[in-house]
Design an enzyme around this catalytic site. Structure first.
Site, PDB file in Angstrom:
ATOM      1  N   LEU A 107     -44.146   5.698  38.697  1.00 43.12           N
ATOM      2  CA  LEU A 107     -44.590   4.693  39.654  1.00 43.12           C
ATOM      3  C   LEU A 107     -43.455   4.477  40.651  1.00 43.12           C
ATOM      4  CD1 LEU A 107     -46.232   1.923  37.407  1.00 43.12           C
ATOM      5  CD2 LEU A 107     -47.401   3.680  38.744  1.00 43.12           C
ATOM      6  N   ASP A 108     -43.802   4.264  41.916  1.00 47.10           N
ATOM      7  CA  ASP A 108     -42.785   3.953  42.905  1.00 47.10           C
ATOM      8  C   ASP A 108     -42.017   2.706  42.491  1.00 47.10           C
ATOM      9  OD1 ASP A 108     -43.676   6.067  44.408  1.00 47.10           O
ATOM     10  OD2 ASP A 108     -44.788   4.833  45.848  1.00 47.10           O
ATOM     11  N   LYS A 109     -40.801   2.595  42.968  1.00 47.22           N
ATOM     12  CA  LYS A 109     -39.947   1.453  42.612  1.00 47.22           C
ATOM     13  C   LYS A 109     -40.653   0.115  42.845  1.00 47.22           C
ATOM     14  CE  LYS A 109     -36.623   0.295  45.488  1.00 47.22           C
ATOM     15  NZ  LYS A 109     -36.926  -1.116  45.881  1.00 47.22           N
TER      16      LYS A 109
END
Length: 248
Positions: free
Chosen positions: A77-79
């Protein structure tokens, strides 16, 4: 909602779930599903290396629950994206989960708040994506010569924010390109609220990216029902969700 923890529970492992570094949504002998907080990178990439900030991999040893090896993330997942993240607990589990992700057998649903008014209440975004440029790293763009990318969406609610109309979407990525949901929303004319890269959010003091991995369904066991897990929406999205009709 998240299914209950399986028989191998936290008391048996001698560990209190309330003391875990990240919220635990599901656990069995093969995998964990955690609720990754927004702002926590999944791994120590170039930006994290330049600054001393915590990343998910710093906490994995605390999620062994008695096993000799620490778990590994089966996807990313993106930050700034919160929500359901699957971890494999040992090499065999990782091999099975990785193959399932590659085959597209794991269903993922994201919640997003976008700025604007989608014309249709549901639809399919079919726009190929490619890297914007070598200098921009993982930043992406719509490119006819790029990789096929498809996202199914459904409008769950609409509202009026301070900056104009908002819509609450359920989004299902049918492919898994980097930043796919964010670029598809921006290219459709309704960028995500709080998106600093593809939207209009300021670098500092913005509302935070309004993208949440709401649910995941994993058909991990052949003779059992698929495992369905949901993550509650994060605090920074609650105001916009309520504006769009979410009642909690």
């Amino acid at each position: 909602m998240a299914q209950p923890l399986q028989p191998e529970n936290s008391q048996a492992s001698g560990q209190d779930d309330a003391a875990l570094p990240v919220p635990l949504l599901y656990r069995d002998a093969m995998m964990l599903v955690i609720d990754k907080p927004a702002g926590l990178p999944s791994h120590r990439g170039p930006q994290a290396k330049r600054r001393i900030i915590p990343v998910l991999t710093d906490y994995l040893d605390q999620l062994r629950f008695g096993l000799p090896r620490k778990p590994e993330a089966a996807h990313r997942l993106d930050k700034d994206t919160s929500g359901c993240l699957v971890l494999g607990r040992h090499p065999r589990a990782m091999a099975e989960l990785n193959q399932m992700f590659r085959d597209g057998r794991i269903d993922k649903t994201y919640w997003a708040i976008v700025q604007g008014e989608p014309d249709a209440d549901e639809g399919l975004i079919d726009l190929p994506l490619a890297r914007r440029s070598p200098e921009r790293g993982w930043w992406m763009k719509v490119d006819p010569a790029g990789l096929p990318s498809q996202t199914r969406y459904r409008v769950l609610g609409r509202g009026q924010g301070e900056g104009g109309p908002l819509a609450w979407l359920a989004m299902e990525p049918l492919t898994g390109r980097t930043h796919q949901l964010r670029v598809h929303c921006q290219a459709s004319g309704w960028p995500m609220l709080g998106d600093e890269i593809y939207g209009n959010a300021p670098r500092e003091g913005g509302p935070g990216l309004q993208l949440h991995a709401r649910a995941i369904t994993v058909p991990l066991y052949r003779k059992r029902e698929p495992i369905h897990v949901e993550a509650p929406p994060p605090p920074h999205m609650l105001a916009a969700l309520k504006t769009c009709g979410w009642s909690g």
